[in-house]
Scaffold this active site. Structure first.
Site, mmCIF file in Angstrom:
data_model
loop_
_atom_site.group_PDB
_atom_site.id
_atom_site.type_symbol
_atom_site.label_atom_id
_atom_site.label_comp_id
_atom_site.label_asym_id
_atom_site.label_seq_id
_atom_site.Cartn_x
_atom_site.Cartn_y
_atom_site.Cartn_z
ATOM 1 N N HIS A 1 0.938 -1.254 0.039
ATOM 2 C CA HIS A 1 -0.012 0.097 0.039
ATOM 3 C C HIS A 1 0.910 1.209 -0.022
ATOM 4 O O HIS A 1 0.605 2.023 -0.898
ATOM 5 C CB HIS A 1 -0.879 -0.016 1.058
ATOM 6 C CG HIS A 1 -1.775 1.171 1.653
ATOM 7 N ND1 HIS A 1 -3.033 1.294 1.298
ATOM 8 C CD2 HIS A 1 -1.348 2.508 1.942
ATOM 9 C CE1 HIS A 1 -3.475 2.432 1.499
ATOM 10 N NE2 HIS A 1 -2.539 3.308 2.007
ATOM 11 N N GLU A 2 1.853 1.263 0.956
ATOM 12 C CA GLU A 2 2.798 2.503 0.873
ATOM 13 C C GLU A 2 3.554 2.540 -0.303
ATOM 14 O O GLU A 2 3.855 3.550 -0.736
ATOM 15 C CB GLU A 2 3.542 2.447 2.126
ATOM 16 C CG GLU A 2 2.863 2.420 3.604
ATOM 17 C CD GLU A 2 2.042 3.516 3.601
ATOM 18 O OE1 GLU A 2 2.276 4.809 3.174
ATOM 19 O OE2 GLU A 2 0.709 3.457 4.207
ATOM 20 N N HIS B 1 1.603 4.476 -3.026
ATOM 21 C CA HIS B 1 2.067 5.988 -2.764
ATOM 22 C C HIS B 1 3.175 6.288 -3.358
ATOM 23 O O HIS B 1 3.428 7.314 -3.808
ATOM 24 C CB HIS B 1 1.932 6.195 -1.085
ATOM 25 C CG HIS B 1 0.515 6.264 -0.477
ATOM 26 N ND1 HIS B 1 -0.599 6.884 -1.082
ATOM 27 C CD2 HIS B 1 0.042 5.434 0.555
ATOM 28 C CE1 HIS B 1 -1.580 6.335 -0.508
ATOM 29 N NE2 HIS B 1 -1.326 5.794 0.686
HETATM 30 ZN ZN LIG Z 1 -2.121 5.251 2.384
#
Ligand SMILES: [Zn+2]
Length: 381
Positions: A67-68, A71
């Protein structure tokens, strides 16, 4: 948040694990093994449940990193560097080296994380269909958790991802980043308060762990939102203030070849500062020395130790050009009270900035606005 331990490096980004995560992994493994998995798939051995539970807990950490990384990879594509990803008790944080410069860029960076979680969730649920028994239950659970992660992060509770997307949307609409942040923080603080209330109800009705968890997230959202708003409302105007307005000009220096004995008696006891630029015989700056560094040397060795021996070399010292703004300095200096920034005009040292100088400015601006700090009437024509 503790810095934790660095697990690995992916694409130049440090992946760190906060110590609080160890507790989370243990809790998740335990509740999966004794509760969730036996409920979902009956009739397996304790060993099977514990083994699968441990795998799922580690898989969950990997999903948070993914998830990170979502980003981070989009941020890199948008020209925003990422220095580290830290997993901690509330999930992950990708530390950006600068703010996104446009609303569109901010929106895409914030949306990338939940998109990755949603994709992992959907793929896992599709894969689960091909299995049965405990394996199917475990993969399906993993899929559902990732979908929950995507949806939860999309809540418009700034600084969570959804809140950042909401802020970017307002920013695009009004072209006013500060106003957009104010709106997003205000909505986020309301949602944070609702989380705290729901958490309290949950905790009182018997679900203590889930309730406390929600209270902590609500509290975190409220505090982090306020801190980010401070950053925007303070850092914004600081972009217009030159570093020369806060620095101490013509700082006292010490000679690199002086002994610590001489340094302490002349500069430390006789002077007003705790940190001094160190200059060589030709006048060039070679480093920075402070009292902490002197403390590392035994008293009897002071006469034979030079200032240069204990100084921080100039390559490792924060330096800015005389044309830099206070916002530039603040972003680089952080909050470490021992840090100093040296200000250069070409190769000539013209000033030094201490955290206290910045703190004074921030307080003055918060109290009375920028013009009041400057203490002069701005020319009206
Ligand atoms: Zn996030």
């Amino acid at each position: 948040m503790d810095e934790g331990l660095t697990l690995t490096r992916i694409r130049g980004i440090d992946i760190r694990l906060s110590w609080s995560v160890v507790i989370i992994v243990a809790l998740v493994t335990w509740s999966l093994a004794i509760d969730t998995l036996p409920d979902l798939a009956e009739g397996y051995s304790d060993g099977a449940y514990w083994g699968v539970a441990a795998l799922l807990a580690v898989g969950l950490l990997a999903a948070l990193v993914a998830h990170e990384l979502g980003h981070s990879i989009v941020a890199a594509r948008e020209g925003v560097g990422v220095s580290s990803i830290t997993l901690w008790v509330f999930g992950g944080i990708a530390r950006l080296e600068s703010q996104p410069s446009t609303a569109g860029s901010a929106f895409r960076i914030a949306g990338a994380g939940p998109a990755v979680s949603a994709v992992i969730g959907v793929i896992s649920l599709a894969v689960a269909v091909a299995f049965d028994g405990l394996a199917a239950a475990a993969i399906a659970w993993f899929g559902v958790i990732n979908l929950i992660l995507a949806v939860f992060n999309l809540l418009p509770a700034f600084p969570m991802d959804g809140g950042r997307m909401y802020q970017a949307w307002w920013w695009a609409r009004t072209r006013d980043q500060e106003d957009a942040t104010r709106r997003a923080v205000s909505l986020g603080r309301t949602i944070g308060a609702i989380m705290i209330a729901l958490g309290a109800i949950e905790a009182l009705s018997g679900a203590a762990v889930g309730g406390v968890w929600l209270i902590l997230i609500g509290w975190f959202v409220r505090e982090a939102g306020r801190a980010e708003l401070d950053q925007v409302t303070v850092l914004g105007p600081m972009g217009a203030v030159g570093v020369t307005e806060v620095m101490t000009g013509d700082p006292d220096t010490v000679i690199a070849t002086d002994s610590l004995e001489a340094f302490v008696s002349e500069s430390v006891l006789g002077g007003r500062h705790t940190t001094y630029p160190v200059v060589a015989a030709d006048g060039s700056v070679v480093g920075l020395v402070n009292l902490q560094a002197v403390r590392t040397v035994d008293r009897e060795r002071w006469p034979a130790t030079t200032v240069r021996d204990v100084a921080t070399p100039v390559e490792e010292v924060l330096t800015v050009d005389v044309t830099a703004s206070v916002a530039d300095v603040m972003e680089r200096m952080g909050v470490d009270p021992r840090r100093r920034t040296l200000v250069f005009d070409d190769a000539r040292l013209v000033g030094i900035v201490a955290p206290a100088d910045l703190a004074r400015l921030v307080t003055a601006v918060k109290l009375a606005g920028l013009d009041a700090f400057r203490g002069v009437d701005q020319p009206s024509a």
